[in-house]
Enzyme design. Structure first.
Site, mmCIF file in Angstrom:
data_model
loop_
_atom_site.group_PDB
_atom_site.id
_atom_site.type_symbol
_atom_site.label_atom_id
_atom_site.label_comp_id
_atom_site.label_asym_id
_atom_site.label_seq_id
_atom_site.Cartn_x
_atom_site.Cartn_y
_atom_site.Cartn_z
ATOM 1 N N ASP A 39 0.859 -1.174 0.000
ATOM 2 C CA ASP A 39 0.000 0.000 0.000
ATOM 3 C C ASP A 39 0.902 1.234 0.000
ATOM 4 O O ASP A 39 2.059 1.160 0.420
ATOM 5 C CB ASP A 39 -0.888 -0.031 1.244
ATOM 6 C CG ASP A 39 -1.705 1.234 1.410
ATOM 7 O OD1 ASP A 39 -2.342 1.649 0.429
ATOM 8 O OD2 ASP A 39 -1.683 1.804 2.514
ATOM 9 N N ASP B 161 -1.590 -0.903 5.991
ATOM 10 C CA ASP B 161 -1.846 -0.435 7.349
ATOM 11 C C ASP B 161 -3.273 0.022 7.586
ATOM 12 O O ASP B 161 -3.610 0.446 8.681
ATOM 13 C CB ASP B 161 -0.905 0.727 7.698
ATOM 14 C CG ASP B 161 -1.305 2.022 6.994
ATOM 15 O OD1 ASP B 161 -1.903 1.941 5.899
ATOM 16 O OD2 ASP B 161 -1.018 3.098 7.539
ATOM 17 N N ASP C 61 -6.995 -2.223 3.456
ATOM 18 C CA ASP C 61 -6.019 -3.259 3.114
ATOM 19 C C ASP C 61 -6.392 -4.625 3.693
ATOM 20 O O ASP C 61 -5.785 -5.634 3.327
ATOM 21 C CB ASP C 61 -4.623 -2.874 3.636
ATOM 22 C CG ASP C 61 -4.129 -1.565 3.057
ATOM 23 O OD1 ASP C 61 -4.299 -1.370 1.846
ATOM 24 O OD2 ASP C 61 -3.584 -0.738 3.810
#
Length: 811
Positions: free
Chosen positions: A503, A699, A703
């Site tokens: 990410d 995080d 996700d």
């Protein structure tokens, strides 16, 4: 009574209980002279609204008052948070929570019609909870539920261990003491000594009877596994010892000890069963924690919604909201379901979905998503997707499905059980028959000794320890380096990973916008910054905090007649002149021409920055840019990961232009921009179908599905609770360099496990024929069950010693 045992040992979000890095740029607040740090703006806002509700908690075990912001010991149960003054209180509570919950209502049962499946054999589907008929593992519910209480099997096994553990330790000390010179038999008496071992070991077998039930099921279902061998080996050791105790005369003198007593192996049976019980508790504990991800996701949705009707407004349970209902959402509240705004407007924090730190302006006609946070304005929305149809519910379902689809680590011992177990049993039977036909008198005594020796020496003590010992030592080593490992499966898979999906926000970048550029088209930069800061002090604009932080040293100016224009920017009079700050639409409203700075704006956007214009009257006099900066450690980590042979793919909900700018700076191999939570999970599946072994690092809530779907999920410890709970690995410092350490740790642990399994199988390969009596025709040597039990213990010692080498592993 106050808790003074620890002075700020950790920094914990007092609202949700999550640990927070105070230097990670997360929201903070000061109350009564003390600073508190939060994982998100939502927790910050809850605290500010009612700080007294979140400052202290009572230890449910001893009653001490604990500071929620610095509590070292913390545990979540059924969605409720508990804080403890010490590790001792936390352990007592975890072992038997019901003893400390008083008159609290019992956990809700699973919804009617819930089906249960085996995580190792998904083809097994039952209508009732129980054990898998193939492998003996406890079945898990297929329907995610936030109300699911603690695993009853785990609670039951912990209670059994509290009793069985000390009894097994006592019988082990008695038996082993005699082999190292402690004269227990002389002190107690030879026969009473044997009866004492019997009295201590028998309750252990009774307490561990679920293992014998699993072993019997494996036989009746014709699916031999390690439970078959555990049940056979321990039953044989106990049964042999019982015969020795009740009918000592059938054993030849050659097998008796110096006191004339036949051998007994009560301690072998008891210790093996307690070790297996301990291993089951460790496994069930790890599996129960996977449910925390589901509960953390479900906690994002409010419990009630405020419905607007002709009769007025009323609060109602969320599960009663229907499509078409009109709902009011006030500032600081969470959007209850998916729908569209029909009245009013606001700024919505959608980081739950996109992972991006900048809230989004919403006006009439725009869609809003359940679980996102309303930051500023009040609005009325029409509910469109409710219940299982909401985006949040779909994410919950995806995480649950991904978790169920991932079987726990299967050691080599389990994979060969179909052949190994029948082979051992066949050896024991053949040894018994051979000694009955060809052995000396009394043939029965020698036959029983040989058969039992085979079953004892093959009992999977070393095999059972091979994986958990390496994992236990390896995870401890990882924890000291800031790499937290949920289970052995994560290590096994991560050692083989060749693609890393990352990410952007909060993983590669700092996760918060900061002021990066101040361009003055007229006047000095300092004056431009002062004007912008004066406008933003009265603003609830999403980027106001970043701009004010960057302008803290600039001269302060006062703004009059402040006006915020939703979706465009802000206006006010400063030093007698009309000043506006915002996007191109606002500039045109003021009569200024944004085209004159379009090249500068696009250049900033190509660098991944958000640019805004400052106008005085009808002239653009400055450009301000903010950006989510790349972490200082990220370039070094990306380089090391490339050197480790990993291909890196960046998946982000941000725009293509911003993603490309970050990728260029870091040398990312591939980017996927504008990706939804479902899109990230689909990307992981796409890569896996292409033959890649995939790890996902992220995080945020957005996700979570991808973290659960990947071969290995890696969460930043500074991120959302649900991301941490969905991942197999957690990096405490949120530093990508931790992935490099985790990779080296995974490879070292798997190498150590293979060595341990080699020791264990080599030992069995050599030991079983010797125990059966293969040396007797040549050398007249028959392996006593005492030696078999000792050899079994030594094999375990070799496995433990090899595993302990991981403590010195360099990462």
């Amino acid at each position: 009574m106050k808790d003074h045992a620890h002075s700020s040992p950790v920094t914990r979000d007092p609202v949700c209980g999550m640990t927070v890095d105070p230097h990670a740029g997360k929201p903070s607040a000061t109350h009564d002279g003390h600073s508190y740090h939060f994982c998100s703006q939502g927790c910050h806002d809850k605290f500010v609204a009612a700080p007294e509700d979140y400052i202290e908690a009572k230890d449910p075990v001893c009653g001490m008052t604990v500071n929620r912001g610095t509590a070292v010991h913390f545990h979540k149960l059924e969605g409720e948070k508990f804080y403890f003054c010490s590790e001792n209180c936390e352990s007592k509570f975890k072992a038997d929570p019901e003893a400390y919950l008083g008159d609290r209502p019992a956990p809700k049962a699973m919804p009617e019609g819930t089906q249960y499946t085996c995580p190792m054999h998904p083809e097994i589907v039952e209508d009732q909870p129980g054990d898998c008929p193939k492998c003996g593992m406890a079945l898990e519910p297929m329907t995610p539920s936030a109300d699911q209480g603690p695993n009853p099997e785990l609670v039951d096994f912990r209670k059994r261990l509290w009793i069985a553990g000390p009894l097994a330790a006592a019988v082990f000390i008695l038996e082993m003491g005699t082999h190292i010179g402690v004269p227990f038999e002389d002190w107690i008496g030879a026969r009473p000594f044997l009866w004492l071992q019997f009295a201590l070991a028998t309750p252990v077998l009774w307490l561990c009877r679920p293992f014998f039930v699993r072993g019997w099921k494996s036989v009746t279902n014709r699916s031999p596994n390690m439970w078959t061998l555990i049940a056979l080996g321990t039953a044989a050791a106990y049964g042999f010892s019982l015969v020795s105790l009740l009918a000592p005369g059938i054993f030849p003198e050659a097998l008796r000890d110096m006191h004339g007593q036949p051998p007994v192996y009560f301690e072998a049976a008891a210790v093996i069963l307690v070790l297996v019980l301990l291993g089951q508790i460790m496994e069930l504990t790890a599996r129960e924690k996977t449910g925390d991800a589901i509960r953390a996701l479900m906690d994002l949705a409010p419990k009630t919604a405020r419905r607007v009707s002709d009769a007025g407004e009323e609060d109602m349970p969320l599960d009663q909201v229907q499509a078409g209902d009109r709902l009011r959402v006030r500032p600081g509240e969470t959007v209850p379901v998916d729908g569209a705004i029909i009245e009013g407007g606001s700024t919505i924090d959608e980081s739950m979905l996109t992972g991006e730190p900048v809230p989004v302006e919403k006006a009439e006609g725009d869609r809003v998503t359940g679980g996102t946070l309303n930051k500023t304005g009040s609005f009325v929305m029409e509910a469109q997707s409710v219940g299982a149809e909401t985006t949040l519910s779909r994410i919950v379902s995806m995480v649950g499905q991904a978790q169920r689809s991932r079987a726990p680590i299967q050691g080599l011992a389990d994979r060969v059980a179909l052949f190994f177990v029948p082979a051992v049993v066949a050896c024991a039977v053949l040894a018994f028959i051979a000694w009955m036909v060809f052995g000396p008198s009394p043939a029965l005594g020698y036959a029983v000794v040989a058969a039992v020796s085979v079953l004892i020496i093959a009992c999977p003590c070393a095999l059972g320890l091979a994986t958990p010992m390496s994992v236990m030592v390896g995870t401890g080593r990882g924890a000291s380096e800031g790499v937290l490992v949920r289970d052995a499966e994560a290590l096994e898979r991560f050692a083989k990973v060749d693609v890393l999906v990352v990410d952007k926000t909060g993983t590669l970048t700092e996760g918060r916008p900061t002021l990066t550029d101040v361009m003055a088209l007229e006047g000095e930069k300092e004056h431009i910054l002062s004007l912008v800061a004066a406008l933003e002090r009265g603003s609830e604009h999403p980027l106001a905090e970043a701009i004010l932080a960057g302008a803290k040293d600039a001269p302060k100016l006062e703004a009059e007649g402040f006006e915020a224009i939703t979706g465009k920017g802000v206006m006010a009079r400063i030093e007698g002149r009309q000043v506006a700050f915002g996007n191109a639409a606002l500039m045109r409203d003021c009569g200024a021409d944004p085209d004159q700075v379009v090249d500068r704006i696009e250049a900033l956007q190509d660098e991944g920055k958000t640019a805004m214009m400052l106008a005085e009257a009808d002239r653009i006099i400055g450009v301000i840019a903010v950006a989510d900066r790349i972490k200082e450690t990220t370039p070094e980590a990306i380089k090391a990961l490339h050197e480790a042979g990993l291909r890196i793919v960046m998946a982000t909900g941000d725009s293509e232009r911003t993603a490309a700018a970050v990728a260029r700076k870091l040398g990312i191999d591939e980017i996927r921009a504008g990706v939804s939570p479902e899109g990230k999970a689909k990307l992981v599946e796409e890569l896996r179908k292409g033959g890649a072994s995939v790890a996902m690092a992220g995080d945020g809530v957005n996700d979570a599905p991808a973290l659960a779907a990947a071969d290995v999920g890696i969460a930043m410890g500074t991120g959302a609770d649900v991301a941490v709970e969905s991942a197999g690995l957690t990096l405490v410092k949120g530093d990508l360099r931790g992935i490099v350490k985790a990779r080296r740790l995974a490879q070292a642990v798997m190498r150590n496990i293979r060595q341990n399994l080699f020791f264990a199988f080599a030992y069995n390969t050599a030991g079983v024929p010797i125990a059966a009596g293969i040396l007797y025709p040549l050398f007249g040597v028959l392996l006593s069950p005492v030696i078999a039990a000792l050899a079994m213990s030594l094999s375990s010692v070799s496995v433990i010693g090899n595993a302990l080498r991981l403590r010195g592993q360099k990462l």
